[in-house]
Write an enzyme that holds these catalytic residues in place. Structure first.
Site, PDB file in Angstrom:
ATOM      1  N   ILE A 162      39.272 -24.451  74.778  1.00 62.12           N
ATOM      2  CA  ILE A 162      39.836 -24.131  73.474  1.00 62.12           C
ATOM      3  C   ILE A 162      41.163 -23.232  73.885  1.00 62.12           C
ATOM      4  CG2 ILE A 162      38.786 -21.958  73.153  1.00 62.12           C
ATOM      5  CD1 ILE A 162      38.334 -22.712  70.105  1.00 62.12           C
TER       6      ILE A 162
ATOM      7  N   ASN B 227      32.906 -10.088  69.710  1.00 60.37           N
ATOM      8  CA  ASN B 227      32.001  -9.140  69.357  1.00 60.37           C
ATOM      9  C   ASN B 227      32.504  -8.127  68.481  1.00 60.37           C
ATOM     10  OD1 ASN B 227      33.268  -7.101  71.156  1.00 60.37           O
ATOM     11  ND2 ASN B 227      32.386  -8.441  72.646  1.00 60.37           N
TER      12      ASN B 227
ATOM     13  N   GLY C 223      32.083 -15.555  78.325  1.00 59.47           N
ATOM     14  CA  GLY C 223      32.194 -16.841  77.568  1.00 59.47           C
ATOM     15  C   GLY C 223      33.580 -16.855  77.064  1.00 59.47           C
ATOM     16  N   VAL C 224      33.826 -17.659  75.776  1.00 65.63           N
ATOM     17  CA  VAL C 224      34.856 -18.207  75.268  1.00 65.63           C
ATOM     18  C   VAL C 224      35.941 -17.087  75.079  1.00 65.63           C
ATOM     19  CG1 VAL C 224      34.231 -18.167  72.799  1.00 65.63           C
ATOM     20  CG2 VAL C 224      36.015 -19.568  73.722  1.00 65.63           C
ATOM     21  N   ASP C 225      35.387 -15.775  74.672  1.00 73.78           N
ATOM     22  CA  ASP C 225      36.207 -14.544  74.426  1.00 73.78           C
ATOM     23  C   ASP C 225      36.849 -14.121  75.536  1.00 73.78           C
ATOM     24  OD1 ASP C 225      36.850 -11.944  73.204  1.00 73.78           O
ATOM     25  OD2 ASP C 225      34.816 -11.312  72.842  1.00 73.78           O
TER      26      ASP C 225
ATOM     27  N   SER D 183      28.269 -18.464  68.199  1.00 73.19           N
ATOM     28  CA  SER D 183      26.956 -17.843  68.764  1.00 73.19           C
ATOM     29  C   SER D 183      26.212 -18.472  69.522  1.00 73.19           C
ATOM     30  CB  SER D 183      26.425 -17.591  67.387  1.00 73.19           C
ATOM     31  OG  SER D 183      26.960 -16.392  66.463  1.00 73.19           O
ATOM     32  N   THR D 184      26.562 -19.691  69.943  1.00 72.36           N
ATOM     33  CA  THR D 184      25.671 -20.446  70.590  1.00 72.36           C
ATOM     34  C   THR D 184      25.472 -20.128  72.156  1.00 72.36           C
ATOM     35  OG1 THR D 184      27.127 -22.244  71.145  1.00 72.36           O
ATOM     36  CG2 THR D 184      25.862 -22.386  69.006  1.00 72.36           C
ATOM     37  N   GLY D 185      26.355 -19.269  72.536  1.00 69.07           N
ATOM     38  CA  GLY D 185      26.219 -18.822  73.764  1.00 69.07           C
ATOM     39  C   GLY D 185      25.548 -17.478  74.012  1.00 69.07           C
TER      40      GLY D 185
HETATM   41  P1  ADP Z   1      28.748 -15.910  71.494  1.00 70.76           P
HETATM   42  O1  ADP Z   1      28.537 -14.513  71.904  1.00 70.76           O
HETATM   43  O2  ADP Z   1      29.265 -16.135  69.922  1.00 70.76           O
HETATM   44  O3  ADP Z   1      27.528 -16.858  71.827  1.00 70.76           O
HETATM   45  P2  ADP Z   1      30.128 -17.286  73.860  1.00 70.76           P
HETATM   46  O4  ADP Z   1      31.368 -17.199  74.380  1.00 70.76           O
HETATM   47  O5  ADP Z   1      28.839 -16.793  74.785  1.00 70.76           O
HETATM   48  O6  ADP Z   1      29.813 -16.642  72.483  1.00 70.76           O
HETATM   49  O7  ADP Z   1      29.739 -18.850  73.676  1.00 70.76           O
HETATM   50  C1  ADP Z   1      30.010 -19.871  72.488  1.00 70.76           C
HETATM   51  C2  ADP Z   1      30.357 -21.018  72.641  1.00 70.76           C
HETATM   52  O8  ADP Z   1      31.592 -21.049  73.405  1.00 70.76           O
HETATM   53  C3  ADP Z   1      29.360 -21.543  73.873  1.00 70.76           C
HETATM   54  O9  ADP Z   1      28.873 -22.830  73.348  1.00 70.76           O
HETATM   55  C4  ADP Z   1      30.210 -21.770  75.235  1.00 70.76           C
HETATM   56  O10 ADP Z   1      29.653 -22.799  75.917  1.00 70.76           O
HETATM   57  C5  ADP Z   1      31.571 -22.044  74.559  1.00 70.76           C
HETATM   58  N1  ADP Z   1      32.448 -21.871  75.529  1.00 70.76           N
HETATM   59  C6  ADP Z   1      32.732 -20.948  76.627  1.00 70.76           C
HETATM   60  N2  ADP Z   1      33.952 -20.922  76.974  1.00 70.76           N
HETATM   61  C7  ADP Z   1      34.669 -22.025  76.182  1.00 70.76           C
HETATM   62  C8  ADP Z   1      36.054 -22.509  76.166  1.00 70.76           C
HETATM   63  N3  ADP Z   1      36.843 -21.946  77.116  1.00 70.76           N
HETATM   64  N4  ADP Z   1      36.398 -23.231  75.276  1.00 70.76           N
HETATM   65  C9  ADP Z   1      35.724 -23.773  74.273  1.00 70.76           C
HETATM   66  N5  ADP Z   1      34.170 -23.343  74.264  1.00 70.76           N
HETATM   67  C10 ADP Z   1      33.799 -22.359  75.174  1.00 70.76           C
END
Ligand code: ADP
Length: 183
Positions: free
Chosen positions: A21, A34, A42-44, A127-129
């Site tokens: 993303i 968060n 993760g994505v954050d 929220s799926t991670g």
């Molecule tokens: P949360 O804490 O809301 O669960 P996460 O970041 O752990 O957030 O995960 C949310 C989703 O983002 C997961 O399905 C993970 O696979 C996905 N994700 C992680 N990195 C990226 C990225 N660079 N681009 C898009 N999606 C991502």
């Protein structure tokens, strides 16, 4: 001639894509943040790494975002113009308003996008991670909330959900097909 977005069914403005993303060329990307807006894994983590310290500096000033809500910052070095930090629920088994909170963080993110003149927005699977929301339950909630918001926000032309793996995209594809059937 360009299609008038107000004449296109809301779900037709939703796209499902594979990728990272942080590389999306859209007006705003949504972060699965968060409440403390302190970054993390993760994505954050990926967004703050790729976007540089400007995003965290703004997050520190804002300080907090409740679950189900969203806040907006600049996007630093990212190709997007804004990062919208949306806080999804931690999955606790389904009895703690998770569905409501997941829906509302999508709606709030899109309202903020619109208030800032964005026409294109990209979401991760919030929220799926680390937050543990089962993907097959999260997908229909995320998509229905997005669809509802798009009906109210005709100026948003496109919402791309971006997934890192094919399996997650498949789950969202099934949920989108059901949404189209019921529309
Ligand atoms: P949360 O804490 O809301 O669960 P996460 O970041 O752990 O957030 O995960 C949310 C989703 O983002 C997961 O399905 C993970 O696979 C996905 N994700 C992680 N990195 C990226 C990225 N660079 N681009 C898009 N999606 C991502």
């Amino acid at each position: 001639m360009q299609a008038d977005p107000t004449q296109v069914a809301a779900y037709e403005r939703i796209e499902l894509a594979l990728g990272d993303i942080t590389r999306e060329h859209v007006d705003a990307i949504v972060n699965a943040a968060n409440s403390a807006l302190r970054g993390g894994g993760g994505v954050d983590g990926a967004i703050h790494r790729a976007g540089g310290p400007e995003i965290m500096a703004e997050c520190r000033k804002i300080g907090y975002c409740a679950p189900g809500e969203a806040v907006i910052t600049a996007a630093g070095k990212l190709p997007a113009r804004f990062v919208i930090h949306a806080v999804g629920p931690v999955w606790q088994g389904g009895g703690a308003d998770e569905e409501l909170l997941l829906a509302s963080c999508h709606e709030r993110a899109l309202e903020l996008a619109r208030e800032h003149g964005c026409r294109t927005v990209a979401f991760p699977a919030i929220s799926t991670g680390a937050y543990g929301y089962p993907a097959r339950l999260a997908a229909p909630v995320a998509l229905a909330a997005t669809n509802d918001a798009l009906i109210r926000l005709p100026r948003i032309e496109k919402v791309r959900f971006v997934f890192v793996d094919e399996e997650m995209r498949g789950v969202f594809e099934q949920a989108l097909a059901l949404l189209e059937k019921s529309a």
